[in-house]
Write a protein that holds these residues in place. Structure first.
Motif, PDB file in Angstrom:
ATOM      1  N   VAL A  85      -3.989  19.121  -0.371  1.00  0.00           N
ATOM      2  CA  VAL A  85      -4.175  20.453   0.198  1.00  0.00           C
ATOM      3  C   VAL A  85      -2.900  20.892   0.910  1.00  0.00           C
ATOM      4  CG1 VAL A  85      -5.550  21.793   1.826  1.00  0.00           C
ATOM      5  CG2 VAL A  85      -6.652  20.056   0.420  1.00  0.00           C
ATOM      6  N   GLU A  86      -2.243  19.989   1.520  1.00  0.00           N
ATOM      7  CA  GLU A  86      -1.037  20.352   2.262  1.00  0.00           C
ATOM      8  C   GLU A  86       0.127  20.697   1.329  1.00  0.00           C
ATOM      9  OE1 GLU A  86      -0.029  17.221   4.883  1.00  0.00           O
ATOM     10  OE2 GLU A  86      -1.887  17.291   5.975  1.00  0.00           O
ATOM     11  N   ASP A  87       0.235  19.995   0.204  1.00  0.00           N
ATOM     12  CA  ASP A  87       1.368  20.206  -0.694  1.00  0.00           C
ATOM     13  C   ASP A  87       1.097  21.265  -1.769  1.00  0.00           C
ATOM     14  OD1 ASP A  87       2.727  18.309   0.643  1.00  0.00           O
ATOM     15  OD2 ASP A  87       2.252  16.670  -0.720  1.00  0.00           O
ATOM     16  N   ALA A  88      -0.108  21.792  -1.886  1.00  0.00           N
ATOM     17  CA  ALA A  88      -0.452  22.734  -2.947  1.00  0.00           C
ATOM     18  C   ALA A  88       0.124  24.111  -2.616  1.00  0.00           C
ATOM     19  CB  ALA A  88      -1.958  22.827  -3.101  1.00  0.00           C
ATOM     20  N   PRO A  89       0.536  24.855  -3.629  1.00  0.00           N
ATOM     21  CA  PRO A  89       1.039  26.205  -3.365  1.00  0.00           C
ATOM     22  C   PRO A  89      -0.120  27.130  -3.013  1.00  0.00           C
ATOM     23  CG  PRO A  89       1.007  25.777  -5.718  1.00  0.00           C
ATOM     24  CD  PRO A  89       0.634  24.489  -5.028  1.00  0.00           C
ATOM     25  N   VAL A  93       0.857  -1.168   0.000  1.00  0.00           N
ATOM     26  CA  VAL A  93       0.000   0.000   0.000  1.00  0.00           C
ATOM     27  C   VAL A  93       0.902   1.230   0.000  1.00  0.00           C
ATOM     28  CG1 VAL A  93      -1.760   1.264   1.290  1.00  0.00           C
ATOM     29  CG2 VAL A  93      -1.772  -1.240   1.268  1.00  0.00           C
ATOM     30  N   VAL A  94       0.614   2.131  -0.938  1.00  0.00           N
ATOM     31  CA  VAL A  94       1.381   3.373  -1.032  1.00  0.00           C
ATOM     32  C   VAL A  94       0.463   4.502  -0.608  1.00  0.00           C
ATOM     33  CG1 VAL A  94       2.618   4.934  -2.570  1.00  0.00           C
ATOM     34  CG2 VAL A  94       2.745   2.467  -2.927  1.00  0.00           C
ATOM     35  N   GLU A  95       0.928   5.289   0.338  1.00  0.00           N
ATOM     36  CA  GLU A  95       0.099   6.383   0.818  1.00  0.00           C
ATOM     37  C   GLU A  95       0.236   7.574  -0.112  1.00  0.00           C
ATOM     38  OE1 GLU A  95       0.895   7.330   4.827  1.00  0.00           O
ATOM     39  OE2 GLU A  95       0.836   5.254   5.473  1.00  0.00           O
ATOM     40  N   ARG A  96      -0.897   8.148  -0.377  1.00  0.00           N
ATOM     41  CA  ARG A  96      -0.930   9.317  -1.241  1.00  0.00           C
ATOM     42  C   ARG A  96      -0.870  10.560  -0.352  1.00  0.00           C
ATOM     43  NH1 ARG A  96      -5.642  10.463  -5.634  1.00  0.00           N
ATOM     44  NH2 ARG A  96      -4.873  12.475  -6.297  1.00  0.00           N
TER      45      ARG A  96
END
Length: 186
Positions: free
Chosen positions: A164-168, A157-160
């Protein structure tokens, strides 16, 4: 008729023609200057013209084209003469006379090997290099890096990351349009 003129004679003839032309020019200048010494204006000052055709030339004695035919014919004679000289100019090739028996060689020709100096003896070989013992240095062993297994299976399982946190941050809003100055134009 064979007219052949060697180069030395041709240069002499051309030099003579050149001197004759320059002499003729100076002779004609002298003769024309002697004829112009009399004042034509004083000579014809009181004479009225007898007819309108006679009055078209101011001074009948000063005829500018009186000798033009003579000079034209003289120029033709000189140019034709130079052309004939140019076509009859010959250059003789230098004849080299070699007797027939000069090229016969003797049957017995001894060929000696070329004399060369003996090469100098080769220089002595250089002495062998001295080998020095190097003391053993302590070899420091570095820590070996640890490799982490990053293989991915179907069940992994890869977490995405949260978008919202990574958006400029959003860009600022555009400025409002300017207010019209004055009233309507129409």
């Amino acid at each position: 008729m064979d007219i052949s003129i060697p180069g030395g004679a041709l240069s002499g003839i051309i030099l003579g023609i050149l001197i004759a032309v320059v002499g003729f020019i100076f002779l004609m200048r002298y003769m024309l200057s002697k004829g112009a010494e009399g004042g034509l204006a004083e000579k014809y000052a009181g004479q009225p013209s007898k007819s309108p055709l006679a009055g078209r030339t101011k001074y009948p004695d000063a005829d500018a084209f009186g000798l033009s035919g003579t000079f034209f014919n003289l120029g033709l004679v000189v140019s034709i003469g130079l052309t004939i000289l140019a076509f009859s100019w010959t250059q003789y090739e230098e004849i080299i006379d070699i007797p027939e028996d000069a090229l016969e060689l003797e049957d017995d020709i001894e060929i000696e090997p070329p004399r060369t100096a003996e090469p100098p003896p080769p220089p002595p070989p250089p002495p062998p290099p001295v080998i020095e013992e190097v003391p053993e240095e302590e070899i420091i062993e570095e820590d070996e890096p640890e490799f982490v297994d990053q293989s991915v299976d179907e069940e992994t399982v890869v977490e995405r990351p949260d978008p919202v946190e990574d958006a400029p941050p959003p860009p600022p809003p555009p400025p409002p349009p300017p207010k019209p100055k004055g009233g309507e134009i129409f």
